[in-house]
Design a protein around this motif. Structure first.
Motif, PDB file in Angstrom:
ATOM      1  N   THR A 243       0.935  -1.202  -0.018  1.00 12.55           N
ATOM      2  CA  THR A 243       0.079   0.031   0.017  1.00 12.55           C
ATOM      3  C   THR A 243       0.924   1.016   0.171  1.00 12.55           C
ATOM      4  N   THR A 244       0.258   2.163  -0.294  1.00 12.20           N
ATOM      5  CA  THR A 244       1.046   3.608  -0.421  1.00 12.20           C
ATOM      6  C   THR A 244       1.346   4.169   1.049  1.00 12.20           C
ATOM      7  N   ALA A 245       2.116   4.975   1.268  1.00 10.73           N
ATOM      8  CA  ALA A 245       2.795   5.521   2.308  1.00 10.73           C
ATOM      9  C   ALA A 245       1.775   6.275   3.125  1.00 10.73           C
ATOM     10  N   THR A 246       0.918   7.321   2.557  1.00 11.17           N
ATOM     11  CA  THR A 246      -0.037   8.232   3.215  1.00 11.17           C
ATOM     12  C   THR A 246      -1.149   7.214   3.856  1.00 11.17           C
ATOM     13  N   GLU A 247      -1.656   6.299   3.249  1.00  9.05           N
ATOM     14  CA  GLU A 247      -2.681   5.789   3.692  1.00  9.05           C
ATOM     15  C   GLU A 247      -2.262   4.478   4.844  1.00  9.05           C
ATOM     16  N   THR A 248      -1.171   3.952   4.628  1.00  6.26           N
ATOM     17  CA  THR A 248      -0.575   3.250   5.704  1.00  6.26           C
ATOM     18  C   THR A 248      -0.114   3.894   6.878  1.00  6.26           C
ATOM     19  N   LEU A 249       0.368   4.984   6.680  1.00  8.46           N
ATOM     20  CA  LEU A 249       0.591   6.032   8.113  1.00  8.46           C
ATOM     21  C   LEU A 249      -0.430   6.221   8.666  1.00  8.46           C
ATOM     22  N   SER A 250      -1.728   6.453   7.966  1.00  7.23           N
ATOM     23  CA  SER A 250      -2.952   6.811   8.845  1.00  7.23           C
ATOM     24  C   SER A 250      -3.646   5.600   9.448  1.00  7.23           C
ATOM     25  N   VAL A 251      -3.646   4.596   8.662  1.00  9.13           N
ATOM     26  CA  VAL A 251      -4.151   3.293   9.623  1.00  9.13           C
ATOM     27  C   VAL A 251      -3.114   2.845  10.733  1.00  9.13           C
ATOM     28  N   ALA A 252      -2.020   3.077  10.385  1.00  8.41           N
ATOM     29  CA  ALA A 252      -1.038   2.488  11.512  1.00  8.41           C
ATOM     30  C   ALA A 252      -1.240   3.499  12.798  1.00  8.41           C
ATOM     31  N   GLY A 253      -1.675   4.831  12.402  1.00  9.95           N
ATOM     32  CA  GLY A 253      -1.714   6.025  13.514  1.00  9.95           C
ATOM     33  C   GLY A 253      -3.073   5.462  14.186  1.00  9.95           C
ATOM     34  N   ASN A 254      -4.049   4.642  13.377  1.00 10.01           N
ATOM     35  CA  ASN A 254      -5.304   4.554  13.985  1.00 10.01           C
ATOM     36  C   ASN A 254      -5.112   3.453  15.110  1.00 10.01           C
ATOM     37  N   ILE A 255      -4.184   2.689  15.334  1.00 11.36           N
ATOM     38  CA  ILE A 255      -3.800   1.979  16.454  1.00 11.36           C
ATOM     39  C   ILE A 255      -3.682   2.570  17.738  1.00 11.36           C
ATOM     40  N   PHE A 256      -3.431   3.802  17.660  1.00  3.90           N
ATOM     41  CA  PHE A 256      -3.064   4.560  18.902  1.00  3.90           C
ATOM     42  C   PHE A 256      -3.879   5.698  18.985  1.00  3.90           C
ATOM     43  N   VAL A 257      -4.493   6.246  18.097  1.00  3.18           N
ATOM     44  CA  VAL A 257      -5.343   7.433  18.154  1.00  3.18           C
ATOM     45  C   VAL A 257      -6.412   7.375  17.458  1.00  3.18           C
ATOM     46  N   GLY A 258      -7.281   8.344  17.626  1.00  3.98           N
ATOM     47  CA  GLY A 258      -8.866   8.230  16.928  1.00  3.98           C
ATOM     48  C   GLY A 258      -8.906   8.334  15.535  1.00  3.98           C
ATOM     49  N   ALA A 262      -5.846  10.676  13.513  1.00  2.10           N
ATOM     50  CA  ALA A 262      -4.924  10.050  12.707  1.00  2.10           C
ATOM     51  C   ALA A 262      -4.637  10.775  11.509  1.00  2.10           C
ATOM     52  N   PRO A 263      -5.949  11.222  10.824  1.00  2.95           N
ATOM     53  CA  PRO A 263      -5.439  11.960   9.515  1.00  2.95           C
ATOM     54  C   PRO A 263      -4.778  13.122   9.649  1.00  2.95           C
ATOM     55  N   LEU A 264      -4.749  13.800  10.985  1.00  7.51           N
ATOM     56  CA  LEU A 264      -3.620  14.920  10.998  1.00  7.51           C
ATOM     57  C   LEU A 264      -2.404  14.583  10.981  1.00  7.51           C
ATOM     58  N   LEU A 265      -1.733  13.228  10.743  1.00  9.95           N
ATOM     59  CA  LEU A 265      -0.783  12.868  10.460  1.00  9.95           C
ATOM     60  C   LEU A 265      -0.302  13.113   9.119  1.00  9.95           C
ATOM     61  N   ILE A 266      -0.964  13.047   8.158  1.00  8.66           N
ATOM     62  CA  ILE A 266      -1.022  13.117   6.731  1.00  8.66           C
ATOM     63  C   ILE A 266      -1.730  14.455   6.372  1.00  8.66           C
ATOM     64  N   ARG A 267      -2.157  15.309   6.942  1.00  8.30           N
ATOM     65  CA  ARG A 267      -2.778  16.450   6.674  1.00  8.30           C
ATOM     66  C   ARG A 267      -2.153  17.152   5.385  1.00  8.30           C
ATOM     67  N   PRO A 268      -1.118  17.444   5.328  1.00  8.83           N
ATOM     68  CA  PRO A 268      -0.416  17.912   4.145  1.00  8.83           C
ATOM     69  C   PRO A 268      -0.752  17.583   2.775  1.00  8.83           C
ATOM     70  N   TYR A 269      -0.926  16.007   2.803  1.00  3.76           N
ATOM     71  CA  TYR A 269      -0.943  15.108   1.753  1.00  3.76           C
ATOM     72  C   TYR A 269      -2.418  14.647   1.229  1.00  3.76           C
ATOM     73  N   LEU A 270      -3.457  15.133   2.273  1.00  2.96           N
ATOM     74  CA  LEU A 270      -4.860  14.710   1.776  1.00  2.96           C
ATOM     75  C   LEU A 270      -5.465  15.334   0.749  1.00  2.96           C
ATOM     76  N   PRO A 271      -5.213  16.506   0.195  1.00  3.20           N
ATOM     77  CA  PRO A 271      -5.635  17.272  -1.131  1.00  3.20           C
ATOM     78  C   PRO A 271      -5.357  16.192  -2.477  1.00  3.20           C
ATOM     79  N   ASP A 272      -4.023  15.816  -2.234  1.00  4.53           N
ATOM     80  CA  ASP A 272      -3.679  14.993  -3.291  1.00  4.53           C
ATOM     81  C   ASP A 272      -3.903  13.564  -3.376  1.00  4.53           C
ATOM     82  N   MET A 273      -4.362  13.100  -2.462  1.00  2.00           N
ATOM     83  CA  MET A 273      -4.663  11.643  -2.291  1.00  2.00           C
ATOM     84  C   MET A 273      -5.555  11.108  -3.252  1.00  2.00           C
ATOM     85  N   THR A 274      -5.557   9.751  -3.585  1.00  2.00           N
ATOM     86  CA  THR A 274      -6.581   9.219  -4.400  1.00  2.00           C
ATOM     87  C   THR A 274      -7.951   8.826  -3.651  1.00  2.00           C
TER      88      THR A 274
END
Length: 603
Positions: A243-258, A262-274
């Motif tokens: 899987t891609t870096a941004t989606e994987t980071l968000s899902v991994a973050g969901n293990i620890f945060v809500g 978790a989407p705050l971890l990838i906030r700068p990249y959300l506008p360009d995500m598929t």
């Protein structure tokens, strides 16, 4: 004056020249002291120091990995590049898949031969996968690598956590430590509210735990420890599932945060995500729970090890099922982690991080409190309305719970729950999806308390509690934010981060919600396949001979039930030799049973 400052200038210049040497010396001394400390702890009591030793070994491993990657990573990649597209590598990949598949089939055949009930849970996984594939957005674009390795990784994690003695003990220890850690909340809440309130009133007993946990998480984020841990988990998921870096980071973050943090971890990249990546981000949020509310559920009495295991196992499953339902058909800009960075926040020091973390929890606490008030009130109103409508056609006791117990009963059965427990488990599944998981876990805690108190399983034809196996499966199935109210929270949170993508978020949110709900159910099926009763069963006869019958307990109830079942009355009214007349008389004093009525041997 200048002459007086000259020695200081020389010393400063000497330090700047040899700064690297000083830092290396200091780090070396600290490492030596720490190694001596660990060695001394192991010599004094190895069993007590085992957790410290394992933690230290993990830190050393990751430090060594980071050192090798930083200094030799590019060289190793260049050496391995010729093998990347070779036939040998392709044969190796397909060989590993074949070995994994054959091993899974053999393991299921051998393991379920002893416990055929586990095949029902396996059939449940197959059922959910078929349903999700039928609902897939692009059937021919499914990444079977992500689906296969996601489920395999979840299964392996389940075996390690549930089946192996070391993994079970490790997660049991971790759960106990989390429970002990959260108990420190009492020091603050008792000072503010008093001992009486925190013992008797839910709001003062459970909600302060969220404040404490949020404060600690904020400190860990400031120190960079959470980012480091999330990056390592994300790396493992990414290299296995592809899987891609941004989606994987968000899902991994969901293990620890809500799901909103978790989407705050990838906030700068959300506008360009598929759209597929956005779907995965949402699914990860719906399929897991945050550490803050996990602390609240633990305070209910829910098994900590099961909650931690469920949240960890849900991450690869969420990625797998999301890619099954909404495969990638666009070109992603974030195929590796090189261009993705995690910020450490804008706090100036640890104190500010702790204060911000505690303050940020106010909104979460208020949200939980008002939702509980609203949902429980709405549930009471719905039950009253359904009861009134039912009475019009001579149907007594019609309620939301009764309807859920019938509609969702097949789903509970396919997870591996015994049929007699299915109505109660189905009721909690309905509460979780249509209300929220907080209400469902609170109901589960009531059933667990009844079981542990040792009351009879059936009273007046009504089941009072569910089995331990059903408790574990239900804990896994409820571990996620997939409920109707969460759609608004997720949509609002993501829209605030990327307003230009609001329409795209709205298009996929229903699909992500259902996928997240199915992730929790597949997770529960995994628990149903892997769960086996643990611990050597002691002789009930010896246990009851020394038991204190002043208060009942689950162990006393189980053994008394065994005693009642083992009684063999002959024509001469001779009792079974396994249990004494005094033991049976004590059991009859606590529980009503047909063998107790009119039997002179128990008097």
């Amino acid at each position: 004056m200048g002459e007086n400052q000259q020695p200081f200038s020389k010393a400063r210049q000497f330090y700047k020249t040899h700064a690297q040497l000083f830092r290396s010396t200091l780090v070396g001394l600290l490492c030596t002291v720490y190694a001596a400390y660990v060695l001394g702890a192991c010599i004094l009591n190895f069993q007590r120091a085992l957790a410290l030793l394992v933690f230290s070994c993990l830190v050393v491993f990751f430090m060594a990995y980071s050192f090798i990657k930083r200094h030799y990573g590019k060289k190793l990649l260049r050496c391995a590049k010729p093998f990347g597209n070779s036939w040998l590598w392709l044969w190796l990949k397909w060989g590993l898949k074949a070995v994994a598949l054959v091993s899974l089939i053999l393991w299921l055949a051998l393991d379920t031969a002893q416990r055929p009930k586990q095949l029902i849970s396996f059939a449940g996984i197959c059922m959910f996968l078929i349903i999700l594939f039928a609902c897939s957005k692009h059937h021919f674009a499914v990444s079977w690598r992500a689906v296969f390795w996601g489920l395999i990784l979840e299964f392996v994690l389940g075996i390690v956590v549930i089946r192996t003695d070391l993994g079970f003990a490790a997660f049991q220890w971790l759960g106990d430590q989390i429970e002990t850690f959260l108990n420190y909340t009492i020091a603050g809440s008792s000072f503010v509210f008093g001992n009486v309130l925190i013992k008797d009133i839910f709001a003062f007993q459970v909600l302060p735990i969220i404040v404490f946990f949020s404060c600690v998480m904020s400190i860990l984020y400031y120190l960079g420890l959470m980012q480091w841990l999330i990056m390592k988990v994300s790396w493992l998921l990414q290299i296995t599932l592809g899987t891609t870096a941004t989606e994987t980071l968000s899902v991994a973050g969901n293990i620890f945060v809500g799901m909103t943090e978790a989407p705050l971890l990838i906030r700068p990249y959300l506008p360009d995500m598929t759209s597929s990546e956005v779907h995965t981000v949402m699914t990860g949020g719906f399929a897991t729970i945050s550490g803050s509310v996990m602390g609240a559920y633990i305070s209910f009495g829910i098994d900590p090890a099961s909650l931690v295991s469920a949240s960890v196992m849900a991450a690869p499953c969420a990625l797998a099922l999301s890619k099954l339902v909404y495969p990638e058909v666009e070109e992603s800009k974030f195929k590796n982690q090189e261009g993705v960075k995690l910020s450490r926040g804008n706090q100036k020091n640890v104190l500010e991080a702790a204060t911000n973390g505690a303050s940020d929890s106010i909104g979460l606490i208020a949200n939980i409190a008002v939702n509980l008030i609203a949902f429980l009130a709405v549930l009471a109103f719905i039950n009253a309305a359904l009861s009134w409508f039912g009475e019009m056609v001579n149907i007594e006791g019609l309620s939301f719970q009764v309807i859920s117990s019938y509609i969702l009963r097949p789903m509970a059965f396919m997870m591996g729950v015994d049929w007699e427990d299915c109505p109660m488990v189905a009721e909690m599944l309905g509460m979780k999806f249509f209300l929220n998981e907080f209400v469902a876990y609170e109901r589960l805690s009531q059933y667990k308390k009844k079981r542990l108190s040792g009351i009879e399983e059936w009273i007046g034809g009504e089941k009072q509690w569910i089995s331990v196996r059903a408790e574990i499966i239900t804990t896994f199935s409820l571990c996620g934010f997939a409920n109707l109210s969460s759609m608004g929270i997720t949509l609002g949170g993501l829209t605030a981060l990327a307003p230009s993508r609001k329409s795209d978020f709205a298009k996929v949110i229903v699909s992500a919600l259902l996928t997240g709900a199915c992730t929790s159910l597949v997770n529960a099926c995994m628990a149903g396949i892997l769960y086996v009763p643990r611990g050597a069963e002691a002789s009930c006869a010896s246990f009851l001979s020394t038991a204190n019958f002043t208060n009942s307990s689950y162990d006393i109830y189980v053994c008394c039930r065994e005693a009642f079942q083992s009684i063999t009355l002959s024509n001469t009214d001779q009792l079974s030799l396994n249990f004494s007349a005094k033991t049976l008389a004590n059991c009859c004093g606590l529980y009503n049973h047909t063998t107790c009525i009119g039997n002179s041997l128990f008097v």
